[in-house]
Motif scaffolding. Structure first.
Motif, PDB file in Angstrom:
ATOM      1  N   GLU A   5       1.190  -1.104  -0.055  1.00  0.00           N
ATOM      2  CA  GLU A   5      -0.006   0.013   0.221  1.00  0.00           C
ATOM      3  C   GLU A   5       0.665   0.876   0.068  1.00  0.00           C
ATOM      4  OE1 GLU A   5      -2.862   0.016   3.048  1.00  0.00           O
ATOM      5  OE2 GLU A   5      -3.925   1.653   2.549  1.00  0.00           O
ATOM      6  N   GLU A   7       0.648   5.338   0.247  1.00  0.00           N
ATOM      7  CA  GLU A   7       0.078   6.899   0.941  1.00  0.00           C
ATOM      8  C   GLU A   7      -0.614   7.154  -0.182  1.00  0.00           C
ATOM      9  OE1 GLU A   7      -0.817   7.532   3.551  1.00  0.00           O
ATOM     10  OE2 GLU A   7       0.874   5.319   4.668  1.00  0.00           O
ATOM     11  N   HIS A   8      -2.182   7.169   0.010  1.00  0.00           N
ATOM     12  CA  HIS A   8      -3.078   8.061  -1.441  1.00  0.00           C
ATOM     13  C   HIS A   8      -4.306   8.501  -0.097  1.00  0.00           C
ATOM     14  CE1 HIS A   8      -6.334   9.153  -2.844  1.00  0.00           C
ATOM     15  NE2 HIS A   8      -5.560   9.253  -4.398  1.00  0.00           N
ATOM     16  N   THR A   9      -4.740   9.798   0.484  1.00  0.00           N
ATOM     17  CA  THR A   9      -5.713  10.791   1.933  1.00  0.00           C
ATOM     18  C   THR A   9      -7.064  10.002   1.754  1.00  0.00           C
ATOM     19  OG1 THR A   9      -4.108  12.858   1.401  1.00  0.00           O
ATOM     20  CG2 THR A   9      -6.352  12.738   2.480  1.00  0.00           C
ATOM     21  N   ALA A  10      -8.150   9.917  -0.052  1.00  0.00           N
ATOM     22  CA  ALA A  10      -8.899   9.363   0.025  1.00  0.00           C
ATOM     23  C   ALA A  10      -9.073   8.008   0.254  1.00  0.00           C
ATOM     24  CB  ALA A  10      -9.466  10.619  -0.906  1.00  0.00           C
ATOM     25  N   ASP A  11      -8.271   7.311  -0.443  1.00  0.00           N
ATOM     26  CA  ASP A  11      -8.620   6.427  -1.547  1.00  0.00           C
ATOM     27  C   ASP A  11      -7.684   5.168  -1.068  1.00  0.00           C
ATOM     28  OD1 ASP A  11     -11.486   7.285  -2.689  1.00  0.00           O
ATOM     29  OD2 ASP A  11     -10.122   8.121  -3.731  1.00  0.00           O
ATOM     30  N   LEU A  13      -4.359   3.029  -2.479  1.00  0.00           N
ATOM     31  CA  LEU A  13      -3.289   3.240  -2.774  1.00  0.00           C
ATOM     32  C   LEU A  13      -2.474   1.598  -3.391  1.00  0.00           C
ATOM     33  CD1 LEU A  13      -2.963   4.303  -6.160  1.00  0.00           C
ATOM     34  CD2 LEU A  13      -1.065   6.008  -4.663  1.00  0.00           C
ATOM     35  N   THR A 108     -13.640  -3.177   3.889  1.00  0.00           N
ATOM     36  CA  THR A 108     -13.915  -1.817   3.370  1.00  0.00           C
ATOM     37  C   THR A 108     -14.898  -1.904   1.888  1.00  0.00           C
ATOM     38  OG1 THR A 108     -12.236  -1.346   4.805  1.00  0.00           O
ATOM     39  CG2 THR A 108     -12.881   0.360   3.060  1.00  0.00           C
ATOM     40  N   ILE A 113     -12.501   0.705  -9.591  1.00  0.00           N
ATOM     41  CA  ILE A 113     -11.531   1.055  -9.095  1.00  0.00           C
ATOM     42  C   ILE A 113     -11.251   2.037 -10.179  1.00  0.00           C
ATOM     43  CG2 ILE A 113     -10.153  -0.216 -10.442  1.00  0.00           C
ATOM     44  CD1 ILE A 113     -11.250  -2.172  -7.770  1.00  0.00           C
ATOM     45  N   SER A 114      -9.727   2.748  -9.938  1.00  0.00           N
ATOM     46  CA  SER A 114      -9.839   3.771 -10.989  1.00  0.00           C
ATOM     47  C   SER A 114      -9.029   3.541 -11.816  1.00  0.00           C
ATOM     48  CB  SER A 114      -9.534   5.052 -10.589  1.00  0.00           C
ATOM     49  OG  SER A 114      -9.109   6.233 -10.299  1.00  0.00           O
ATOM     50  N   SER A 116      -6.788   5.927 -12.638  1.00  0.00           N
ATOM     51  CA  SER A 116      -6.033   7.159 -12.433  1.00  0.00           C
ATOM     52  C   SER A 116      -4.391   6.610 -12.272  1.00  0.00           C
ATOM     53  CB  SER A 116      -6.365   7.423 -11.352  1.00  0.00           C
ATOM     54  OG  SER A 116      -5.990   9.349 -11.345  1.00  0.00           O
ATOM     55  N   MET A 118      -3.040   4.189 -13.518  1.00  0.00           N
ATOM     56  CA  MET A 118      -2.686   2.868 -13.829  1.00  0.00           C
ATOM     57  C   MET A 118      -2.144   2.765 -15.325  1.00  0.00           C
ATOM     58  SD  MET A 118      -5.685   0.091 -14.537  1.00  0.00           S
ATOM     59  CE  MET A 118      -6.672  -0.240 -12.894  1.00  0.00           C
ATOM     60  N   LEU A 132      -5.579   1.767  -8.041  1.00  0.00           N
ATOM     61  CA  LEU A 132      -6.213   2.617  -6.942  1.00  0.00           C
ATOM     62  C   LEU A 132      -7.494   2.173  -6.424  1.00  0.00           C
ATOM     63  CD1 LEU A 132      -6.082   5.793  -5.122  1.00  0.00           C
ATOM     64  CD2 LEU A 132      -6.501   6.754  -7.301  1.00  0.00           C
ATOM     65  N   ASP A 134     -11.339   3.278  -5.732  1.00  0.00           N
ATOM     66  CA  ASP A 134     -12.198   4.060  -4.520  1.00  0.00           C
ATOM     67  C   ASP A 134     -12.910   3.338  -3.741  1.00  0.00           C
ATOM     68  OD1 ASP A 134     -14.004   6.156  -3.994  1.00  0.00           O
ATOM     69  OD2 ASP A 134     -14.834   6.312  -5.129  1.00  0.00           O
ATOM     70  N   VAL A 135     -12.895   3.800  -1.895  1.00  0.00           N
ATOM     71  CA  VAL A 135     -13.201   3.317  -0.799  1.00  0.00           C
ATOM     72  C   VAL A 135     -14.099   4.395  -0.032  1.00  0.00           C
ATOM     73  CG1 VAL A 135     -11.220   1.275  -0.631  1.00  0.00           C
ATOM     74  CG2 VAL A 135     -11.342   3.758   0.393  1.00  0.00           C
TER      75      VAL A 135
ATOM     76  N   HIS B  67      -8.603  17.685  -1.090  1.00  0.00           N
ATOM     77  CA  HIS B  67      -7.762  17.009  -1.576  1.00  0.00           C
ATOM     78  C   HIS B  67      -7.388  16.292  -1.863  1.00  0.00           C
ATOM     79  CE1 HIS B  67     -11.591  14.829   0.769  1.00  0.00           C
ATOM     80  NE2 HIS B  67     -11.082  13.690   0.392  1.00  0.00           N
ATOM     81  N   TRP B  68      -6.932  15.076  -2.337  1.00  0.00           N
ATOM     82  CA  TRP B  68      -6.175  14.138  -3.209  1.00  0.00           C
ATOM     83  C   TRP B  68      -6.972  12.951  -3.454  1.00  0.00           C
ATOM     84  CZ3 TRP B  68      -1.846  10.483  -3.311  1.00  0.00           C
ATOM     85  CH2 TRP B  68      -1.400  10.099  -4.342  1.00  0.00           C
ATOM     86  N   PHE B  94     -17.793   7.308  -8.318  1.00  0.00           N
ATOM     87  CA  PHE B  94     -18.559   6.399  -8.382  1.00  0.00           C
ATOM     88  C   PHE B  94     -19.632   6.424  -7.548  1.00  0.00           C
ATOM     89  CE2 PHE B  94     -14.163   4.294  -9.134  1.00  0.00           C
ATOM     90  CZ  PHE B  94     -14.525   2.979 -10.086  1.00  0.00           C
ATOM     91  N   VAL B 130     -20.736  -3.781   4.371  1.00  0.00           N
ATOM     92  CA  VAL B 130     -20.494  -4.504   3.327  1.00  0.00           C
ATOM     93  C   VAL B 130     -21.380  -5.796   2.687  1.00  0.00           C
ATOM     94  CG1 VAL B 130     -18.586  -5.822   1.762  1.00  0.00           C
ATOM     95  CG2 VAL B 130     -18.014  -3.886   3.044  1.00  0.00           C
ATOM     96  N   ASP B 264      -4.856  12.434 -16.731  1.00  0.00           N
ATOM     97  CA  ASP B 264      -5.624  11.762 -16.335  1.00  0.00           C
ATOM     98  C   ASP B 264      -6.625  11.010 -16.768  1.00  0.00           C
ATOM     99  OD1 ASP B 264      -6.983  10.269 -14.328  1.00  0.00           O
ATOM    100  OD2 ASP B 264      -5.986  11.749 -12.596  1.00  0.00           O
ATOM    101  N   GLN B 266      -8.560   8.772 -15.757  1.00  0.00           N
ATOM    102  CA  GLN B 266      -9.643   8.769 -14.464  1.00  0.00           C
ATOM    103  C   GLN B 266     -10.529  10.283 -14.839  1.00  0.00           C
ATOM    104  OE1 GLN B 266     -10.687   6.542 -13.044  1.00  0.00           O
ATOM    105  NE2 GLN B 266     -13.007   7.307 -12.624  1.00  0.00           N
ATOM    106  N   ARG B 404     -10.720  14.358   4.061  1.00  0.00           N
ATOM    107  CA  ARG B 404      -9.585  14.387   4.602  1.00  0.00           C
ATOM    108  C   ARG B 404      -8.130  15.129   4.917  1.00  0.00           C
ATOM    109  NH1 ARG B 404     -11.646   9.117   5.433  1.00  0.00           N
ATOM    110  NH2 ARG B 404      -9.387   8.495   6.507  1.00  0.00           N
ATOM    111  N   SER B 407      -4.351   9.727   5.350  1.00  0.00           N
ATOM    112  CA  SER B 407      -4.897   8.278   4.602  1.00  0.00           C
ATOM    113  C   SER B 407      -5.877   7.002   5.786  1.00  0.00           C
ATOM    114  CB  SER B 407      -3.396   7.766   4.258  1.00  0.00           C
ATOM    115  OG  SER B 407      -3.080   6.941   4.985  1.00  0.00           O
ATOM    116  N   ARG B 408      -6.677   6.178   5.324  1.00  0.00           N
ATOM    117  CA  ARG B 408      -7.021   5.512   6.121  1.00  0.00           C
ATOM    118  C   ARG B 408      -5.829   4.623   6.653  1.00  0.00           C
ATOM    119  NH1 ARG B 408     -10.906   6.923   2.263  1.00  0.00           N
ATOM    120  NH2 ARG B 408     -13.111   6.473   3.385  1.00  0.00           N
TER     121      ARG B 408
END
Lengths: 135, 477
Positions: A5, A7-11, A13, A108, A113-114, A116, A118, A132, A134-135, B67-68, B94, B130, B264, B266, B404, B407-408
């Motif tokens: 893994e 680091e990615h803030t929202a999702d 990666l 989770t 699946i992004s 971005s 890839m 990436l 998306d969660v 945020h990213w 999504f 889930v 990008d 996406q 956020r 990260s999680r």
């Protein structure tokens, strides 16, 4: 071979590598299962599907998206994917067990699946890409 | 990249043309000096990427919860002209029509007594997490009506009151939904999930109104101090996820076909006036309409529990408002003094139409629309109102939450779910969740302080504070 893994803030990666492209797809599947079903380690249930297409990134995107679809509609928790590349695309077998909230609830949900970032590339570690979720 | 940012006003910053190749307009974001430390280079790059898309109008924008993400940054807003502009699922996400609704009750904190029992009863009824299925079975024909009519279907089936529709963005429906553009896979995922919360950052929360900033607006929205309200945050579930997935490849091909370079992948997109663009827009509308039904059913189930426990009627638990914060909508805005039709993408951003705009709820012409900003699990949520400033500067948009900062996985390393649950409990906040991991991922420290984020949109004039609500009971998805 491996996934880790980043680091990615929202999702979520993941950096995924495989000695062969086939293995890369299988590892990407395993990376996805580790997020969705971290406690699933066995499996008497098998799901099979085939995909057609030649473009590697798109095939990987469709393969992982197909896993999300089957996991949800078949209500299964998955832990392993076996992939065979074919002249027309790929065929896949997924292994797991019936989803039980008590056992698998700590996973989770992955929404998608992004595309971005890839990009499948040959490196010293084999075939690698970022994926990436998306969660 | 960060050294190219120019401060324009106290809360407004510019990402100039040239920051990434191919930018057609500058990027602009709203942030305070104190929150600048939270700004990530990846988010700035994603804001600049929006500015490379054809037909982008005035500025690519980001709100203070920037945020990213992927495609657009979270908090990103992009408005595109109908003739030259594009539509992109990367500007929606999504979870199409992920959104928030707020329901008022006549209850005070002291009326709740053993709130945990009521919270548990709701938790047992509303599927969370889930792999959960709804207690409501939707037939295939009904799914068609849900996707084309949105919240009205739910009202006609008895899941709410006619009044609920008037206090919902767009009355809970986007026109132009065409079910022929929705795949069988999306339908299969959508049928069993209508009335489920999902997981991740989705929640149902009991909140107490702690502070009123604008009594007149609060009264118009039906809010008063010390009142208990229920906030519901969720979206279009597997149906929306599948529609986004289906159209990513369609629009990636379309971008090649129409020779649109993508910064990008996406940002896969198609001209708004192309068969591919129109198909995505109508499929996206189907998912958006489904999401409004989803939130309506969850609110109805909540009302039933509160009715049983406190002898309340649905009329005594009115919907304050419902907003979407992951959407692309066709709207009219003033551009260079001319009323212009635009496609406004809001990805992690909320519509904040000001006074005298179209689609305001009854009696709100002089006030603007209600805007709901959820805080993180242990921090305040806000009720705001739209302003003229938002109409002038941000195509009637504002932030969607706290945003956020961790990260999680970082959040999980900092504290366990059990310890967070305990510490929130000491502050009088009860948390129910399918797993401790979910609680850890959504820890209050993982987010920017909601007070500071809201202060930025208030001070920048793109929305105005009406009320602050504090969480007392949380059901995590």
């Amino acid at each position: 071979m491996s996934f880790s893994e980043r680091e990615h803030t929202a999702d979520v990666l993941m950096h995924v590598c495989g000695a062969t492209k086939q293995e890369l797809y299988e590892e990407a599947g395993r990376a996805l299962f580790s997020v969705m079903f971290p406690l699933c380690t066995r499996g008497e249930v098998m799901i099979q599907f085939t995909l057609s297409g030649k473009e590697e990134e798109r095939l990987l995107h469709e393969f992982l998206s197909e896993i999300l679809f089957y996991a949800e509609v078949e209500c299964v928790a998955l832990y392993r994917a076996k992939v065979t590349l074919t002249p027309s695309g790929l065929s896949a077998e997924l292994f797991g067990e019936p989803y039980q909230r008590e056992r698998h609830g700590s996973g989770t949900e992955v929404k998608g699946i992004s595309l971005s970032g890839m990009e499948i590339k040959r490196t010293d570690d084999g075939w690698c890409t970022l994926v990436l979720f998306d969660v | 990249m960060m050294d190219k940012i120019i401060r324009k006003k106290e809360y407004e910053w510019e990402v100039p043309i040239g920051t990434v190749p191919g930018m057609r307009v500058p990027g602009r974001f709203y942030l305070s000096e104190e929150l600048m430390g939270t700004l990530e280079e990846g988010a700035v790059q994603q804001l600049a990427n929006i500015a490379t898309l054809p037909g982008i109008c005035k500025n690519a924008l980001a709100m203070p919860d920037i945020h990213w993400g992927y495609g657009f940054p979270i908090g990103g807003v992009g408005a595109f002209t109908m003739d030259e502009g594009v539509i992109s699922p990367g500007g929606v996400g999504f979870d199409i029509n992920c959104g928030v609704r707020l329901m008022a009750t006549p209850l005070k904190r002291s009326d709740l007594g053993q709130m945990k029992n009521v919270l548990q009863e709701i938790y047992d009824i509303i599927p969370t997490g889930v792999g959960t299925k709804s207690c409501i079975t939707v037939k295939d024909g009904e799914l068609n009506t849900i996707m084309t009519e949105g919240a009205r279907w739910a009202i006609e089936e008895g899941y709410g009151t006619e009044r609920d529709l008037f206090w919902c963005e767009g009355q809970g429906c986007i026109e132009g939904a065409d079910i022929s553009h929705v795949s069988q896979k999306a339908r299969k995922r959508g049928r069993p999930q209508c009335g489920t919360l999902g997981s991740g950052n989705h929640f149902l929360e009991f909140q107490c109104v702690e502070e009123i900033f604008e009594p007149e607006a609060a009264q118009a929205f039906g809010i008063e101090a010390d009142q208990i309200c229920i906030m519901i945050h969720c979206g279009s579930r597997g149906l929306g996820h599948q529609i986004c997935t289906d159209y990513l490849t369609t629009l990636e091909d379309a971008a090649k076909k129409y020779q649109i370079p993508l910064a990008d992948n996406q940002l896969a997109c198609a001209p708004l006036r192309s068969p591919e663009g129109e198909a995505y827009l109508s499929a996206m509308a189907c998912a958006a309409n489904y999401a409004w039904v989803n939130r309506q059913i969850i609110m109805h189930l909540t009302r039933e529990v509160l009715s049983r426990n406190f002898s309340l009627s649905a009329e005594e638990m009115p919907l304050v408002y419902d907003v979407t914060h992951n959407i692309a909508k066709i709207e009219e805005h003033m551009v260079d003094g001319k009323r212009t039709t635009l496609c406004v993408h809001r990805k992690g951003a909320t519509r904040a139409f000001g006074p005298n705009s179209r689609d305001l709820p009854p009696g709100c012409d002089a006030i603007g629309q209600p805007v709901i900003i959820p805080g993180s699990m242990g921090s305040s949520s806000y009720l705001l109102r739209g302003t003229h400033g938002a109409m002038d500067k941000t195509f009637g948009s504002t932030c969607h939450g706290a945003g956020r900062v961790l990260s999680r996985s970082q959040a999980k390393k900092r504290a366990s779910g059990e310890s967070i649950q305990e510490s929130l409990g000491r502050r009088g906040i009860i948390v129910l969740a399918p797993s401790a991991g979910t609680i850890a991922e959504e820890a209050p420290d993982a987010y920017k302080p909601s007070d500071q984020v809201v202060e930025v949109v208030h001070e920048a004039g793109i929305s105005a504070k009406v009320a602050r609500l504090y969480p007392i009971g949380v059901i995590k998805g």
